[in-house]
Design a protein around this motif. Sequence first.
Motif, PDB file in Angstrom:
ATOM      1  N   GLU A 130      39.057  49.012  32.582  1.00  0.00           N
ATOM      2  CA  GLU A 130      37.630  48.805  32.301  1.00  0.00           C
ATOM      3  C   GLU A 130      36.922  50.072  31.831  1.00  0.00           C
ATOM      4  O   GLU A 130      35.919  49.997  31.114  1.00  0.00           O
TER       5      GLU A 130
ATOM      6  N   SER B 211      40.523  49.407  45.488  1.00  0.00           N
ATOM      7  CA  SER B 211      39.981  49.483  44.124  1.00  0.00           C
ATOM      8  C   SER B 211      39.279  48.171  43.790  1.00  0.00           C
ATOM      9  O   SER B 211      39.626  47.121  44.336  1.00  0.00           O
ATOM     10  N   HIS B 212      38.356  48.239  42.830  1.00  0.00           N
ATOM     11  CA  HIS B 212      37.546  47.043  42.553  1.00  0.00           C
ATOM     12  C   HIS B 212      38.365  45.868  42.005  1.00  0.00           C
ATOM     13  O   HIS B 212      37.955  44.711  42.149  1.00  0.00           O
ATOM     14  N   SER B 213      39.522  46.144  41.414  1.00  0.00           N
ATOM     15  CA  SER B 213      40.373  45.042  40.940  1.00  0.00           C
ATOM     16  C   SER B 213      40.606  44.009  42.044  1.00  0.00           C
ATOM     17  O   SER B 213      40.737  42.819  41.771  1.00  0.00           O
TER      18      SER B 213
ATOM     19  N   SER C  94      39.844  40.394  31.523  1.00  0.00           N
ATOM     20  CA  SER C  94      39.857  41.792  31.949  1.00  0.00           C
ATOM     21  C   SER C  94      41.070  42.104  32.808  1.00  0.00           C
ATOM     22  O   SER C  94      41.730  43.133  32.626  1.00  0.00           O
TER      23      SER C  94
ATOM     24  N   SER D  80      45.046  48.583  36.336  1.00  0.00           N
ATOM     25  CA  SER D  80      45.529  49.271  35.140  1.00  0.00           C
ATOM     26  C   SER D  80      46.335  50.510  35.517  1.00  0.00           C
ATOM     27  O   SER D  80      47.422  50.745  34.984  1.00  0.00           O
TER      28      SER D  80
HETATM   29  C1  LIG Z   1      33.479  40.961  41.729  1.00  0.00           C
HETATM   30  C2  LIG Z   1      34.324  41.022  40.492  1.00  0.00           C
HETATM   31  C3  LIG Z   1      35.122  39.938  40.140  1.00  0.00           C
HETATM   32  C4  LIG Z   1      35.892  39.976  38.974  1.00  0.00           C
HETATM   33  N1  LIG Z   1      36.677  38.887  38.661  1.00  0.00           N
HETATM   34  C5  LIG Z   1      37.469  38.942  37.552  1.00  0.00           C
HETATM   35  C6  LIG Z   1      38.346  37.859  37.230  1.00  0.00           C
HETATM   36  O1  LIG Z   1      38.443  36.869  37.952  1.00  0.00           O
HETATM   37  N2  LIG Z   1      39.080  37.956  36.104  1.00  0.00           N
HETATM   38  C7  LIG Z   1      39.038  39.042  35.275  1.00  0.00           C
HETATM   39  O2  LIG Z   1      39.739  39.079  34.275  1.00  0.00           O
HETATM   40  N3  LIG Z   1      38.229  40.102  35.592  1.00  0.00           N
HETATM   41  C8  LIG Z   1      37.457  40.072  36.705  1.00  0.00           C
HETATM   42  N4  LIG Z   1      36.657  41.152  37.003  1.00  0.00           N
HETATM   43  C9  LIG Z   1      36.791  42.378  36.221  1.00  0.00           C
HETATM   44  C10 LIG Z   1      38.089  43.091  36.613  1.00  0.00           C
HETATM   45  O3  LIG Z   1      38.340  42.886  37.973  1.00  0.00           O
HETATM   46  C11 LIG Z   1      38.013  44.597  36.357  1.00  0.00           C
HETATM   47  O4  LIG Z   1      37.550  44.846  35.062  1.00  0.00           O
HETATM   48  C12 LIG Z   1      39.395  45.246  36.499  1.00  0.00           C
HETATM   49  O5  LIG Z   1      40.022  44.830  37.679  1.00  0.00           O
HETATM   50  C13 LIG Z   1      39.278  46.747  36.454  1.00  0.00           C
HETATM   51  O6  LIG Z   1      40.508  47.325  36.734  1.00  0.00           O
HETATM   52  P1  LIG Z   1      40.738  48.885  36.513  1.00  0.00           P
HETATM   53  O7  LIG Z   1      42.151  49.163  36.831  1.00  0.00           O
HETATM   54  O8  LIG Z   1      40.253  49.254  35.174  1.00  0.00           O
HETATM   55  O9  LIG Z   1      39.747  49.589  37.548  1.00  0.00           O
HETATM   56  P2  LIG Z   1      39.478  49.430  39.117  1.00  0.00           P
HETATM   57  O10 LIG Z   1      40.232  48.347  39.749  1.00  0.00           O
HETATM   58  O11 LIG Z   1      38.011  49.425  39.275  1.00  0.00           O
HETATM   59  O12 LIG Z   1      40.064  50.780  39.700  1.00  0.00           O
HETATM   60  C14 LIG Z   1      39.483  52.035  39.435  1.00  0.00           C
HETATM   61  C15 LIG Z   1      40.282  53.100  40.152  1.00  0.00           C
HETATM   62  O13 LIG Z   1      39.811  54.377  39.741  1.00  0.00           O
HETATM   63  C16 LIG Z   1      39.709  55.214  40.857  1.00  0.00           C
HETATM   64  N5  LIG Z   1      38.686  56.239  40.596  1.00  0.00           N
HETATM   65  C17 LIG Z   1      37.450  56.053  40.072  1.00  0.00           C
HETATM   66  N6  LIG Z   1      36.801  57.234  40.004  1.00  0.00           N
HETATM   67  C18 LIG Z   1      37.647  58.175  40.468  1.00  0.00           C
HETATM   68  C19 LIG Z   1      37.561  59.570  40.682  1.00  0.00           C
HETATM   69  N7  LIG Z   1      36.453  60.280  40.400  1.00  0.00           N
HETATM   70  N8  LIG Z   1      38.618  60.223  41.191  1.00  0.00           N
HETATM   71  C20 LIG Z   1      39.745  59.541  41.517  1.00  0.00           C
HETATM   72  N9  LIG Z   1      39.882  58.215  41.361  1.00  0.00           N
HETATM   73  C21 LIG Z   1      38.840  57.547  40.842  1.00  0.00           C
HETATM   74  C22 LIG Z   1      39.322  54.289  41.986  1.00  0.00           C
HETATM   75  O14 LIG Z   1      39.649  54.854  43.227  1.00  0.00           O
HETATM   76  C23 LIG Z   1      40.169  53.061  41.662  1.00  0.00           C
HETATM   77  O15 LIG Z   1      41.448  53.187  42.210  1.00  0.00           O
HETATM   78  C24 LIG Z   1      35.872  41.124  38.159  1.00  0.00           C
HETATM   79  C25 LIG Z   1      35.086  42.211  38.517  1.00  0.00           C
HETATM   80  C26 LIG Z   1      34.298  42.153  39.646  1.00  0.00           C
HETATM   81  C27 LIG Z   1      33.407  43.319  39.963  1.00  0.00           C
END
Ligand SMILES: Cc1cc2nc3c(=O)[nH]c(=O)nc-3n(C[C@H](O)[C@H](O)[C@H](O)COP(=O)(O)OP(=O)(O)OC[C@H]3O[C@@H](n4cnc5c(N)ncnc54)[C@H](O)[C@@H]3O)c2cc1C
Length: 570
Positions: free
Chosen positions: A370, A41-43, A386, A16
């Motif tokens: 997320e 990152s967890h993505s 997601s 995101s």
């Molecule tokens: C194992 C697993 C498999 C999945 N498979 C799927 C799938 O196949 N299809 C699907 O649709 N969804 C799937 N999901 C869900 C999906 O991957 C996540 O919801 C989505 O990728 C989250 O993206 P995001 O950008 O919100 O956050 P994230 O990718 O989690 O990134 C969070 C970012 O925030 C930063 N951050 C956090 N706290 C701080 C801080 N205090 N200071 C500075 N930076 C910070 C981190 O460094 C990171 O860069 C899966 C999830 C998991 C756990």
Amino acid sequence: MRVEEFDVLIIGAGLSGLRAGLEFSKKWNIAVISKVYPVRSHSGAAQGGINAALGNLDEGKEDTPKGHAFDTVKGSDYLADQDVVMFMCKEAPKIVVEFESMGAPFSRLKSGLIAQRPFGGAGFPRTCYAGDRTGHALLHTLNEQSVRNGVTFFDEYFLVDLFITEGKIAGLITLDIAKGELVSFRSPYIILATGGFGRIFEYSTNAVINTGDGVGAAFRAGVPMQDVEFVQFHPTTLYGTNILITEGARGEGGYLFNKNGERFMEKTAPKAMELAPRDIVARAIETEVIEGRGFEDAYVHLDLTHLGAEKIKERLPGIREISIYFAGVDPIEKPIPVQPGQHYSMGGIGTKFDGDYGETDLPGLYTIGECSCLSVHGANRLGGNSLLETAVFGRYIGRKLIEKGLPNKPSSSDVQAAEEKAINNIERLFKSWNENAGKKSVEIRNEMGATLNKNVGVYRTDKDLKKSNTTLQSLQKEFLNTQVSTEDRRFNYGLIRTLELRNMIDIAEATAYASLWRKESRGAHFRTDYPSRNDNDYLVHTMIYRGKNGLEIRTKPVKLGIFEVKERKY
Ligand SMILES: Cc1cc2nc3c(=O)[nH]c(=O)nc-3n(C[C@H](O)[C@H](O)[C@H](O)COP(=O)(O)OP(=O)(O)OC[C@H]3O[C@@H](n4cnc5c(N)ncnc54)[C@H](O)[C@@H]3O)c2cc1C
């Protein structure tokens, strides 16, 4: 103290954050801040895929965005905001094509079209994938594009707190993890994209960095948490380690068996079987185990052996590796032992009822991915939605803010005063942690995770929820006296873990509190003492605030009007 200034700041370099960053690049002076290197990152751990109605045919029927939206709303147990869902599903095909044109290596059919697999709760095979490493492929694609387009990154900077002037967001304070220094970032627009917070639970598929830091910082700044009682328990996590075994394994044709060799999904979802939505499959597994039909009173079998070696090696290579390395089981030969585990946070930072998607009550503060609750997943998220949400709303928010333009700058003396106040608070906090003699954060964290797992799990009751509420309130008190023994702040992970716990414990408390308040069963929130859905009283979003005497709940209507609210059957 170092001070940086940007037009817009994005906290989080997952899908995101990166997608939003790309939209601003070359237009505005923008920075992406992340506590880890972006591709960690967890993505990047996402396995199964990303949903989009690409208009392909299945048995003569064509898939449509409206069909996708219907499945999503039904999957959400009618708690999702229907206009936002519709927007996301209409955008989905464009997002997948855009990823493809950026170079994402999607798996393909022999005809050359992007391949799509069936996923839980979907009326059509609409999940696009790159083997079983979709998140990895998409995250690297976006990271490459961000670097190419000159996005400025601050890697290994930890967001600690936000600061406000004249009722508007003005900036944030970070800890530079390597140098151990506090650094201030000023900006009139801040977008929180800090990901999920599954690590509040003891067992989770989430990366250890998923600690809800954005949710915690926004909550302290007065922004409510929304719908946090809705926690997704993924039905199939590897027994022992809770590493995710993707829904794609069932999408490719995997079966679930209990110890009597029965495909028990027949009882709860005779039509959808293993491909019922996650909340339903997770409860079915938990019931088999509780009623004595699990293996070792703990898990069931996910059997892929009938798929054959070739299909497993081509479509599920990562799952095979994980099973071999972490459970000693080759799924070509034997079934995988699986159990439900925390996986996804449907709730998150509360957003406004009206206005742009992702806008919070605090002017200038936005949220996507997320950590946000927009709400497209309602009470239960469908797999594959997601990854879609991250890119759709990352792109949207970039376009929207550029259209809006930059606001007038607040007076620099006001900003400086707010910044100094925030810094002083943090310095005081760090000093007290160094001087305290209470429990270390790891002990409090373990107790928090254990109580959530035991009392706020797949099945919930009034008695258990009250127990966890009491435990969490006393852990909050203990946290005030927690200690960080090392004063040197460089690479001080004791300090980082304590800062994370500061955020997690608020979210844990809100989750247990909202779960106790919601006296009905809907989606992933199942109360054995209130087993039915109650639309009369609870077809509402919960918004949690910190009042003078503890947590308070307000409610917000759900945006309906496109699909009729019905009983959910599969
Ligand atoms: C194992 C697993 C498999 C999945 N498979 C799927 C799938 O196949 N299809 C699907 O649709 N969804 C799937 N999901 C869900 C999906 O991957 C996540 O919801 C989505 O990728 C989250 O993206 P995001 O950008 O919100 O956050 P994230 O990718 O989690 O990134 C969070 C970012 O925030 C930063 N951050 C956090 N706290 C701080 C801080 N205090 N200071 C500075 N930076 C910070 C981190 O460094 C990171 O860069 C899966 C999830 C998991 C756990």
